[in-house]
Design an enzyme around this catalytic site. Structure first.
Site: not given
Length: 170
Positions: A49, A93, A116
């Site tokens: 990322k 994450q 997300d």
């Protein structure tokens, strides 16, 4: 007839297109990535990322926290990132260490900064079809299908496994 989909080629093309768009933005968007612990797969994902952000011209910052970070410490960091106007997106994450309540952490993100789309408000917006950001995996799949002009209407799909990222069985 079988179609071979080249995801790497599409990703390269898409990154070039996005780099042109980002170059027109002032200020450039900013993504902060939070990684708690030493999960090897998570480290690889986060590196990817950060690399993609650099290629596109997005400012990125990585917050690596030790596995023993407390839930309170993580919530405090997220509060700082939520308040920081230079942070346009936050990626926490997963998985988080077992002593941290994942739902509490994801609920602490501002929905508009939750890249997300795991915040409960964002999940609800996705279900209703009125979302700001789509989860990356299904959005990427749809992008590949679009770029190869593969129609999906009337087709059947099988999702192997289940998760909050791709979907859950009915």
């Amino acid at each position: 007839m079988a179609v071979i989909i080249d995801g790497k080629a599409v990703a390269k093309q898409l990154r070039a297109e996005l780099a042109q768009q980002v170059a027109q933005m002032a200020p450039a968007p900013g993504l902060d990535v939070v990684l708690v612990g030493e999960d090897p797969a998570s480290q690889v994902y986060v590196r990817g990322k950060i690399k993609a952000c650099k290629e596109i011209g997005i400012r990125s910052r990585e917050h690596r926290l030790p596995g023993q970070t407390t839930e309170r410490e993580l919530l405090d960091l997220l509060a700082q990132l939520n308040a920081d106007k230079s942070v346009h997106g936050i990626l926490v994450q997963l998985p988080l260490p077992g002593h941290i309540d994942e739902r509490r952490i994801l609920s602490a993100l501002l929905p508009q900064k939750d890249v997300d789309a795991f915040h409960p408000e964002n999940v609800g917006r996705i279900v209703s079809g009125d979302y700001l950001l789509a989860p990356c995996t299904p959005a990427g799949i749809l992008e590949l299908l679009d770029r190869y002009d593969i129609p999906i209407e009337g087709r059947h799909c099988v999702v192997v496994g289940r998760s909050n990222i791709v979907g859950k069985p009915q």
